[in-house]
Design a protein around this motif. Structure first.
Motif, mmCIF file in Angstrom:
data_model
loop_
_atom_site.group_PDB
_atom_site.id
_atom_site.type_symbol
_atom_site.label_atom_id
_atom_site.label_comp_id
_atom_site.label_asym_id
_atom_site.label_seq_id
_atom_site.Cartn_x
_atom_site.Cartn_y
_atom_site.Cartn_z
ATOM 1 N N MET A 326 0.829 -1.196 0.000
ATOM 2 C CA MET A 326 0.000 0.000 0.000
ATOM 3 C C MET A 326 0.865 1.249 0.000
ATOM 4 O O MET A 326 0.577 2.230 -0.682
ATOM 5 N N PHE A 331 -1.400 -0.983 -5.116
ATOM 6 C CA PHE A 331 -2.830 -1.162 -5.318
ATOM 7 C C PHE A 331 -3.484 0.070 -5.949
ATOM 8 O O PHE A 331 -4.655 0.044 -6.276
ATOM 9 N N GLU A 442 -13.515 -8.838 -2.211
ATOM 10 C CA GLU A 442 -12.370 -7.998 -1.845
ATOM 11 C C GLU A 442 -12.842 -6.566 -1.640
ATOM 12 O O GLU A 442 -13.711 -6.070 -2.363
ATOM 13 N N ILE A 444 -10.879 -2.802 -0.687
ATOM 14 C CA ILE A 444 -9.741 -1.975 -0.294
ATOM 15 C C ILE A 444 -10.263 -0.571 -0.057
ATOM 16 O O ILE A 444 -10.771 0.079 -0.979
ATOM 17 N N CYS A 451 -7.366 -3.293 4.054
ATOM 18 C CA CYS A 451 -7.625 -4.181 2.922
ATOM 19 C C CYS A 451 -8.313 -5.436 3.449
ATOM 20 O O CYS A 451 -7.836 -6.071 4.403
ATOM 21 N N CYS A 468 -8.834 -9.107 7.421
ATOM 22 C CA CYS A 468 -8.647 -7.681 7.157
ATOM 23 C C CYS A 468 -7.330 -7.231 7.768
ATOM 24 O O CYS A 468 -7.012 -7.602 8.907
ATOM 25 N N TRP A 702 -3.088 -11.498 -1.470
ATOM 26 C CA TRP A 702 -2.473 -10.267 -1.947
ATOM 27 C C TRP A 702 -1.245 -10.549 -2.818
ATOM 28 O O TRP A 702 -0.949 -9.776 -3.748
#
Length: 720
Positions: A326, A331, A442, A444, A451, A468, A702
């Motif tokens: 992140m 992402f 999913e 985010i 996430c 999470c 991920w």
């Protein structure tokens, strides 16, 4: 009726009695029945006394005219004297002499009789006959005794004296009653005047109070408008930001995170500007919700498990990896966007023509997870997405990660546990879709810094698992539930534990869920209720413990939706008291000085027309173009029946729902025939210290999303 003289201190005692029984006196004087009745009685009494006075005057006049002796006594004396004369001197008189004497005596006797008879009320008539000549002869010489006449006069004098005394007393009574009547009338007017003055005074005080409250409300409204304008201006300023990088360090995050609303402003608006919900609507939500549950064995120490250290270590490592991705913006290109939708494409359908009794009558007391329902009874979300909805108020966990005091930190975790139920208040009329085996989801959230992903790991029994990650916490759970129809209500009984770790303090919290019940399934206004007990433990430390009780009530009771609880130390001493309602907010402390530690956000416009969704729920099923190539084909946003329902196409939604369910039955039959057992892609089964099975992340989601990417991976199963 006894006359009562007015009290001289009635005026002095009036304020005390008025203050002690103001409401009674006011009601008494407004009706005026007792006072009017008293006045009428006194008036009648006065009339009767007037008549009594007139009668007494007549008797007095009649008594004064009475002056003759009693004729009966005279007759008796006459008879006695004639008998004595007969014995002393018996003389026989001739007939002629007797007739003359008789004639001579008849005139005076008649005259005497005429004089005395009318004056005596008790004198009876005397018959004089010619056969008794001696009586007539004796009457000539008769003279009334002086002593008897004197006695009669004295008796009459006494009688008159008594009459005069009686008249005097009657006049006094009349005077007293008249005085009492006048006094009561005066006191009545005084009390009315006092109450009238008091009423005007109270009205003036109420008007001043209302003016003050209105002034305060206008001031607060002006302040609120200022804050909203400031937040709106910040949103406009950041409108052109397309992507955002979430910085791993708190200092950099506050300066460089480009989002529509900064996390600080978002938290502030949610916690301090939200509105309390107080009115129930026949909104849409249901029974198969994973956010509803039962407290099974909450008092059993074995219910809370010590998850193995390697699971916590795995979760910590994957959290670090995601945080780094992140921070590096891995992402951003595919998931982070500036704007999210604020309304669903179409309102919810009309379900009034659906006869639930025909569907449910053969399933009373049974598990309904295997019963197919009409698509109109669903909402355009499934259970995997509902699990993500429990993280709507994740800022509570961010705040807990910054709180040093373990008891305050536990109170915030408790508020987070309660907040997961708030979204169900307006959604008692519909149910989420049941996920298919292997279906995933999913989410985010750049604005919240987490996430999330989830997967349906078992179909029978249905088990959903989620995970999470955030820089401040890690959250995961696996929930298996049963739902039963009881004729008028439906109960949801989830079994499982919720896990939360806060790496900064090494905390690992675990708690269970409570029972959910939807009432008036077949008729009437549906409403949802949660009841049972939640026990929150930090399995890494026994320093504190929290217990929350969701009170069971009914729709009309005052304690509906009420939550009570406490945070205590390891010795059992209560440190914090918690109370509130799961749909309105949670307070910490003792009223009235308690502090609100959580309150739900305000509902969007026309929410009752759109399944009762919150703003967070509206965003969960949104599928933007940049996400299509990043998500796995098993993501719930690709499910066609759910998408058609969201768009208002009921015919296509019903057709696709039936087709998808038939495909799942075919796959299951084929796998059973070939002895094939499907394994979840993103979760694995572990056994905890208490020998119970748990589903946790296998730490691949991920990594696969990044490399090679789900779009480059062939899906082994086509769920749709």
């Amino acid at each position: 009726m006894q006359p009562v003289a007015p009290s001289s201190n009635s005026n002095s005692s009036l304020p005390a009695s008025y203050s002690n029984g103001q409401s009674k006196v006011v009601a008494w004087l407004q009706e005026s029945e007792e006072m009017d009745k008293c006045a009428e009685e006194l008036a009648r009494c006065q009339s009767n006394l007037t008549e009594l006075s007139r009668l007494l005057q007549s008797l007095e006049i009649l008594q004064r005219t009475q002056s003759a002796p009693n004729f009966i006594d005279m007759q008796t004396n006459c008879v006695e004297m004639s008998k004595k004369e007969k014995r002393l001197n018996r003389r026989w008189r001739t007939k002629s002499v007797g007739k003359d004497a008789k004639f001579q005596l008849q005139v005076p006797l008649f005259f005497y009789f005429f004089i005395f008879v009318p004056l005596s009320a008790s004198l009876s008539p005397v018959r004089l006959h010619s056969s008794n000549p001696n009586l007539c002869a004796e009457l000539v010489d008769f003279q009334p005794p002086v002593s008897r006449l004197t006695d009669s006069v004295e008796c009459d004098s006494d009688y008159i004296k008594l009459q005069e005394e009686f008249c005097t007393i009657a006049q006094k009574v009349h005077s007293l009653l008249k005085s009492a009547f006048n006094t009561v009338a005066i006191e009545k007017e005084k009390i009315k005047q006092i109450l009238s003055d008091q009423e005007h005074s109270d009205q003036s005080a109420q008007i001043n109070s209302l003016r003050k409250s209105l002034s305060q409300a206008l001031s607060q409204n002006a302040e609120l408008r200022t804050r909203l304008n400031r937040i709106h201006s910040e949103s406009v300023l950041t409108e052109q930001v397309v992507s955002v990088n979430i910085i791993s360090t708190p200092d950099e995050a506050g300066e460089q995170m480009g989002i529509p609303l900064t996390q600080q402003a978002s938290n502030e608006s949610r916690l301090s500007m939200s509105e309390s919900v107080s009115e129930f609507f026949d909104a849409q939500e249901v029974l198969l919700s994973a956010s509803s549950s039962e407290n099974e064995g909450s008092d059993d120490e074995s219910y809370v498990s010590d998850v193995s250290d390697n699971i916590s270590e795995d979760n910590a490592s994957v959290t670090d990896n995601v945080s780094r991705q992140m921070a590096n913006g891995d992402f951003a290109g595919s998931a982070f966007r500036n704007g999210r939708r604020s309304c669903l494409p179409a309102p919810c359908p009309d379900t009034s023509n659906i006869n639930l009794w025909n569907i449910l009558r053969n399933n009373i007391g049974k598990d309904l997870s295997k019963v197919s329902m009409p698509v109109e009874l669903n909402e355009p979300l499934n259970t995997l997405q509902r699990m993500c909805e429990e993280l709507e108020y994740s800022e509570l966990l961010d705040k807990a990660a910054e709180t040093e005091d373990p008891f305050d930190r536990m109170a915030l975790v408790a508020a987070f546990a309660v907040s997961g139920y708030s979204s169900t208040y307006y959604r008692a009329g519909s149910k989420p879709f049941n996920p298919l085996l292997g279906e995933s989801y999913e989410c985010i959230r750049e604005d919240k810094g987490f996430c999330f992903f989830s997967e349906q790991v078992s179909h029978h029994p249905p088990i959903s698992a989620c995970h999470c990650e955030s820089k401040n916490f890690t959250f995961w759970q696996d929930v298996r539930w049963k739902n039963k129809f009881w004729g008028k209500s439906m109960e949801v009984l989830p079994i499982g534990t919720v896990n939360l770790t806060i790496p900064r303090f090494g905390d690992h919290y675990e708690w269970n869920k409570v029972t959910t019940c939807v009432h008036n399934i077949l008729s009437g206004r549906r409403w949802i209720e949660h009841y049972g007990e939640i026990t929150i433990r930090n399995i890494k430390s026994s320093a504190c413990l929290c217990k929350l009780t969701f009170v069971k009530g009914n729709y009309w009771s005052s304690n509906v939706n009420e939550v009570q609880g406490f945070v205590m130390d390891q010795e059992g001493k209560v440190i914090h008291r918690l109370f509130g309602k799961w749909h309105e907010g949670l307070y910490c402390g003792v009223p009235p000085s308690a502090k609100c530690i959580w309150r739900p956000g305000s509902m969007p416009t026309n929410y009752e027309l759109y399944y009762g969704f919150t703003r967070f729920a509206i965003e969960l099923n949104e599928l933007c173009p940049e996400l299509k190539d990043a998500l796995p084909r098993t993501d719930a946003r690709f499910r066609p029946d759910q998408r058609h329902l969201e768009e208002g196409n009921l015919e296509m939604a019903s057709s696709d729902k039936q087709r998808i369910e038939d495909l799942q039955r075919v796959r299951r039959k084929c796998n059973e025939e070939n002895n094939i057992k499907l394994e979840p892609r993103f979760f694995k089964k572990v056994v905890d210290a208490n020998h119970r099975e748990r589903w946790v992340s296998n730490n691949t989601y991920w990594e696969l999303r990044k490399n090679p990417g789900f779009i480059n991976m062939e899906s082994t199963v086509n769920l749709w």
